[in-house]
Design a protein around this motif. Structure first.
Motif, PDB file in Angstrom:
ATOM      1  N   MET A  96     -29.494  -4.025  21.264  1.00  0.00           N
ATOM      2  CA  MET A  96     -30.559  -3.516  20.411  1.00  0.00           C
ATOM      3  C   MET A  96     -31.504  -4.636  20.013  1.00  0.00           C
ATOM      4  O   MET A  96     -31.068  -5.751  19.674  1.00  0.00           O
ATOM      5  CB  MET A  96     -29.959  -2.863  19.169  1.00  0.00           C
ATOM      6  N   VAL A  97     -32.791  -4.345  20.070  1.00  0.00           N
ATOM      7  CA  VAL A  97     -33.821  -5.275  19.613  1.00  0.00           C
ATOM      8  C   VAL A  97     -34.460  -4.670  18.372  1.00  0.00           C
ATOM      9  O   VAL A  97     -35.000  -3.561  18.422  1.00  0.00           O
ATOM     10  CB  VAL A  97     -34.889  -5.519  20.696  1.00  0.00           C
ATOM     11  N   PHE A  98     -34.390  -5.409  17.262  1.00  0.00           N
ATOM     12  CA  PHE A  98     -34.829  -4.874  15.977  1.00  0.00           C
ATOM     13  C   PHE A  98     -36.274  -5.274  15.652  1.00  0.00           C
ATOM     14  O   PHE A  98     -36.797  -6.252  16.181  1.00  0.00           O
ATOM     15  CB  PHE A  98     -33.914  -5.373  14.847  1.00  0.00           C
ATOM     16  N   GLN A  99     -36.849  -4.517  14.736  1.00  0.00           N
ATOM     17  CA  GLN A  99     -38.192  -4.810  14.235  1.00  0.00           C
ATOM     18  C   GLN A  99     -38.241  -6.177  13.562  1.00  0.00           C
ATOM     19  O   GLN A  99     -39.219  -6.910  13.672  1.00  0.00           O
ATOM     20  CB  GLN A  99     -38.575  -3.713  13.235  1.00  0.00           C
ATOM     21  N   SER A 100     -37.151  -6.563  12.874  1.00  0.00           N
ATOM     22  CA  SER A 100     -37.136  -7.799  12.082  1.00  0.00           C
ATOM     23  C   SER A 100     -36.632  -9.014  12.858  1.00  0.00           C
ATOM     24  O   SER A 100     -36.426 -10.070  12.271  1.00  0.00           O
ATOM     25  CB  SER A 100     -36.246  -7.591  10.852  1.00  0.00           C
ATOM     26  N   TYR A 101     -36.392  -8.856  14.169  1.00  0.00           N
ATOM     27  CA  TYR A 101     -35.899  -9.911  15.067  1.00  0.00           C
ATOM     28  C   TYR A 101     -34.418 -10.222  14.827  1.00  0.00           C
ATOM     29  O   TYR A 101     -33.665 -10.410  15.776  1.00  0.00           O
ATOM     30  CB  TYR A 101     -36.716 -11.208  14.970  1.00  0.00           C
ATOM     31  N   ALA A 102     -34.000 -10.329  13.544  1.00  0.00           N
ATOM     32  CA  ALA A 102     -32.591 -10.561  13.186  1.00  0.00           C
ATOM     33  C   ALA A 102     -32.007 -11.787  13.883  1.00  0.00           C
ATOM     34  O   ALA A 102     -30.912 -11.753  14.431  1.00  0.00           O
ATOM     35  CB  ALA A 102     -31.757  -9.311  13.514  1.00  0.00           C
ATOM     36  N   LEU A 103     -32.750 -12.904  13.847  1.00  0.00           N
ATOM     37  CA  LEU A 103     -32.270 -14.157  14.426  1.00  0.00           C
ATOM     38  C   LEU A 103     -31.547 -14.974  13.358  1.00  0.00           C
ATOM     39  O   LEU A 103     -31.869 -14.898  12.168  1.00  0.00           O
ATOM     40  CB  LEU A 103     -33.441 -14.961  14.996  1.00  0.00           C
ATOM     41  N   TYR A 104     -30.585 -15.769  13.804  1.00  0.00           N
ATOM     42  CA  TYR A 104     -29.858 -16.641  12.871  1.00  0.00           C
ATOM     43  C   TYR A 104     -30.679 -17.900  12.634  1.00  0.00           C
ATOM     44  O   TYR A 104     -30.918 -18.692  13.572  1.00  0.00           O
ATOM     45  CB  TYR A 104     -28.481 -16.995  13.438  1.00  0.00           C
ATOM     46  N   PRO A 105     -31.141 -18.145  11.387  1.00  0.00           N
ATOM     47  CA  PRO A 105     -32.066 -19.256  11.127  1.00  0.00           C
ATOM     48  C   PRO A 105     -31.448 -20.637  11.326  1.00  0.00           C
ATOM     49  O   PRO A 105     -32.163 -21.604  11.575  1.00  0.00           O
ATOM     50  CB  PRO A 105     -32.462 -19.045   9.652  1.00  0.00           C
ATOM     51  N   ASN A 106     -30.104 -20.728  11.221  1.00  0.00           N
ATOM     52  CA  ASN A 106     -29.443 -22.035  11.352  1.00  0.00           C
ATOM     53  C   ASN A 106     -29.115 -22.387  12.801  1.00  0.00           C
ATOM     54  O   ASN A 106     -28.633 -23.477  13.090  1.00  0.00           O
ATOM     55  CB  ASN A 106     -28.160 -22.058  10.522  1.00  0.00           C
ATOM     56  N   MET A 107     -29.376 -21.458  13.736  1.00  0.00           N
ATOM     57  CA  MET A 107     -29.106 -21.697  15.160  1.00  0.00           C
ATOM     58  C   MET A 107     -30.417 -21.902  15.905  1.00  0.00           C
ATOM     59  O   MET A 107     -31.442 -21.310  15.541  1.00  0.00           O
ATOM     60  CB  MET A 107     -28.380 -20.496  15.786  1.00  0.00           C
ATOM     61  N   ASN A 108     -30.369 -22.716  16.959  1.00  0.00           N
ATOM     62  CA  ASN A 108     -31.568 -22.848  17.782  1.00  0.00           C
ATOM     63  C   ASN A 108     -31.677 -21.640  18.725  1.00  0.00           C
ATOM     64  O   ASN A 108     -30.813 -20.764  18.746  1.00  0.00           O
ATOM     65  CB  ASN A 108     -31.597 -24.183  18.534  1.00  0.00           C
ATOM     66  N   VAL A 109     -32.741 -21.610  19.515  1.00  0.00           N
ATOM     67  CA  VAL A 109     -33.012 -20.463  20.384  1.00  0.00           C
ATOM     68  C   VAL A 109     -31.872 -20.234  21.369  1.00  0.00           C
ATOM     69  O   VAL A 109     -31.397 -19.103  21.545  1.00  0.00           O
ATOM     70  CB  VAL A 109     -34.354 -20.660  21.127  1.00  0.00           C
ATOM     71  N   ALA A 110     -31.420 -21.284  22.017  1.00  0.00           N
ATOM     72  CA  ALA A 110     -30.339 -21.149  22.997  1.00  0.00           C
ATOM     73  C   ALA A 110     -29.078 -20.581  22.349  1.00  0.00           C
ATOM     74  O   ALA A 110     -28.399 -19.712  22.927  1.00  0.00           O
ATOM     75  CB  ALA A 110     -30.043 -22.500  23.649  1.00  0.00           C
ATOM     76  N   GLN A 111     -28.762 -21.062  21.151  1.00  0.00           N
ATOM     77  CA  GLN A 111     -27.565 -20.579  20.463  1.00  0.00           C
ATOM     78  C   GLN A 111     -27.710 -19.118  20.048  1.00  0.00           C
ATOM     79  O   GLN A 111     -26.760 -18.341  20.117  1.00  0.00           O
ATOM     80  CB  GLN A 111     -27.279 -21.452  19.241  1.00  0.00           C
ATOM     81  N   ASN A 112     -28.911 -18.732  19.616  1.00  0.00           N
ATOM     82  CA  ASN A 112     -29.160 -17.336  19.256  1.00  0.00           C
ATOM     83  C   ASN A 112     -28.981 -16.420  20.456  1.00  0.00           C
ATOM     84  O   ASN A 112     -28.365 -15.357  20.359  1.00  0.00           O
ATOM     85  CB  ASN A 112     -30.578 -17.172  18.690  1.00  0.00           C
ATOM     86  N   ILE A 113     -29.518 -16.832  21.595  1.00  0.00           N
ATOM     87  CA  ILE A 113     -29.418 -16.000  22.799  1.00  0.00           C
ATOM     88  C   ILE A 113     -27.963 -15.879  23.256  1.00  0.00           C
ATOM     89  O   ILE A 113     -27.505 -14.814  23.669  1.00  0.00           O
ATOM     90  CB  ILE A 113     -30.300 -16.580  23.930  1.00  0.00           C
ATOM     91  N   ALA A 114     -27.235 -16.978  23.145  1.00  0.00           N
ATOM     92  CA  ALA A 114     -25.859 -17.008  23.658  1.00  0.00           C
ATOM     93  C   ALA A 114     -24.832 -16.446  22.690  1.00  0.00           C
ATOM     94  O   ALA A 114     -23.669 -16.236  23.083  1.00  0.00           O
ATOM     95  CB  ALA A 114     -25.487 -18.451  23.996  1.00  0.00           C
ATOM     96  N   PHE A 115     -25.216 -16.156  21.454  1.00  0.00           N
ATOM     97  CA  PHE A 115     -24.240 -15.816  20.423  1.00  0.00           C
ATOM     98  C   PHE A 115     -23.377 -14.611  20.800  1.00  0.00           C
ATOM     99  O   PHE A 115     -22.150 -14.634  20.655  1.00  0.00           O
ATOM    100  CB  PHE A 115     -24.948 -15.563  19.081  1.00  0.00           C
ATOM    101  N   GLY A 116     -24.007 -13.550  21.305  1.00  0.00           N
ATOM    102  CA  GLY A 116     -23.253 -12.351  21.667  1.00  0.00           C
ATOM    103  C   GLY A 116     -22.240 -12.619  22.764  1.00  0.00           C
ATOM    104  O   GLY A 116     -21.109 -12.112  22.724  1.00  0.00           O
ATOM    105  N   LEU A 117     -22.639 -13.440  23.738  1.00  0.00           N
ATOM    106  CA  LEU A 117     -21.719 -13.789  24.822  1.00  0.00           C
ATOM    107  C   LEU A 117     -20.533 -14.590  24.289  1.00  0.00           C
ATOM    108  O   LEU A 117     -19.391 -14.392  24.717  1.00  0.00           O
ATOM    109  CB  LEU A 117     -22.459 -14.603  25.895  1.00  0.00           C
ATOM    110  N   GLU A 118     -20.827 -15.482  23.359  1.00  0.00           N
ATOM    111  CA  GLU A 118     -19.760 -16.299  22.767  1.00  0.00           C
ATOM    112  C   GLU A 118     -18.755 -15.421  22.024  1.00  0.00           C
ATOM    113  O   GLU A 118     -17.540 -15.624  22.120  1.00  0.00           O
ATOM    114  CB  GLU A 118     -20.368 -17.325  21.813  1.00  0.00           C
ATOM    115  N   MET A 119     -19.275 -14.398  21.296  1.00  0.00           N
ATOM    116  CA  MET A 119     -18.388 -13.491  20.554  1.00  0.00           C
ATOM    117  C   MET A 119     -17.513 -12.667  21.496  1.00  0.00           C
ATOM    118  O   MET A 119     -16.433 -12.215  21.115  1.00  0.00           O
ATOM    119  CB  MET A 119     -19.227 -12.554  19.678  1.00  0.00           C
TER     120      MET A 119
END
Length: 369
Positions: free
Chosen positions: A79-102
């Protein structure tokens, strides 16, 4: 059976039913847009597909498997949200990879997937930045990247462009369309913007009052709206709707409507079958491009009729000039060529293409032809 099947799905909160029985079958690779005004039930339906809202009755199935009772994490949707819902303490690569890591994907595979998605979305140079260092458009690309990297069965977009400025919204619309054409992914996309719906979708579900008013291709929705709500909601400017009466003159069906200082007669295109309905009151629908200046009219049409109408307002809009007048006691808008010399107060010839006319029942508001 489709790739994603919504079967008689409803949603109620206590005694309040916010989504009535809904049936939509979506093929693999389709881009379905749910469009309608606020409170129409489109986001509720999207959340039901995602598993964020429970279904009250009915069923939603993905690839033949019922999703009733299946947790969101087990549905293989992104799902892609209106508010982006990115983790502010993670960089772009970490945000993209977070779901895979989980989901326990090994780091070498995560890194490879992130690199592929970053290249696809052209955000390679942003991988080390934090969300606070990105523009709105860049944040939206990262949010899309986080969804894409998981390779889900279905992508869900919840008004993803509504926080962007007008130009960036157009640019991102193009990027999403390119992405869909390249990947042929199955997408369900929610928006209140009917231009987004018409430009992005392979099919549109127009919603209002918890009901799907019409489901069809963009052309079907635009040219043959099922009812007056769809006619008025889809298109910018919206379809002109004004009262008229069917009559028969010299064996041919015509629509008669009031105009300033008298009455106007507009013959229907042949073969529409209105001759048997003489005397019936209707609401006549005409898109702005079907009301234009004489030289700008469709010369292939056999049903263009020129009438003299007093001009009330003109609105230059770059490539077009929108011209307002009154028919049937209602304000109507015509789309004229930009270089036409037309001025308020002038009685001007309007060319009306009755091949494009649509008729509605004024009581039920349903299209009759």
């Amino acid at each position: 059976m489709g790739f994603l099947d919504i079967n008689r799905a409803t949603k109620s909160y206590g005694a309040v039913k916010v989504l009535h029985e809904t049936d939509i079958s979506i093929d693999e690779g389709e881009f379905l847009v749910l469009v309608g005004p606020s409170g129409c039930g489109k986001s509720t339906l999207l959340n039901m597909i995602a598993g964020l809202e429970e279904i009250t009755t009915g069923d939603i199935a993905i690839k033949g498997r019922s999703m009733n009772g299946v947790r969101p994490a087990e549905r293989n949707i992104a799902m892609v949200f209106q508010s982006y819902a990115l983790y502010p303490n993670m960089n772009v690569a970490q945000n993209i990879a977070f779901g895979l890591e989980m989901h326990g994907v090994p780091k070498p595979e995560r890194d490879k997937a992130v690199a592929q998605v970053a290249e696809l979305l052209q955000i390679n140079h942003l991988l080390d930045r934090k969300p606070g260092q990105l523009s709105g458009g860049q944040r939206q690309r990262v949010a899309m990247g986080r969804a894409l990297v998981r390779d889900p069965d279905v992508f869900l977009f919840d008004e993803p462009l509504s926080n962007l400025d007008a130009k960036l919204r157009v640019d991102m619309r193009t990027e999403i369309k390119k992405l869909h054409q390249k990947l042929r992914t199955t997408i369900v996309y929610v928006t209140h913007d009917q231009i987004e719906a018409l430009t992005l979708s392979t099919r549109i579900a127009v919603m209002f009052g918890g009901h799907v008013q019409q489901l069809g291709t963009p052309k079907e929705i635009y040219d043959r709206p099922a009812n007056m709500f769809v006619a008025g909601f889809m298109g910018s400017p919206s379809m002109n709707l004004f009262p008229a009466t069917i009559a028969v003159e010299n064996g041919r069906a015509v629509a008669k409507a009031r105009k300033s200082g008298g009455e106007v007669t507009l013959p229907f295109a042949e073969g529409r079958g209105f001759e048997a309905q003489a005397g019936r009151e209707i609401v006549l629908g005409l898109r702005p491009e079907a009301i234009t200046d004489r030289d700008g009219a469709d010369h292939r049409s056999r049903a263009v009729h020129v009438i003299e109408v007093p001009v009330e307002i003109t609105e230059p809009a770059g490539s077009d000039t929108f011209v307002m007048a009154h028919l049937g006691g209602k304000e109507v808008t015509g789309r004229f060529r930009a270089d036409v010399d037309v001025r308020p107060g002038q009685v001007f010839p309007f060319a009306i293409n009755m091949e494009k006319a649509v008729a509605f029942d004024p009581r039920t508001e349903a299209r009759i032809a």
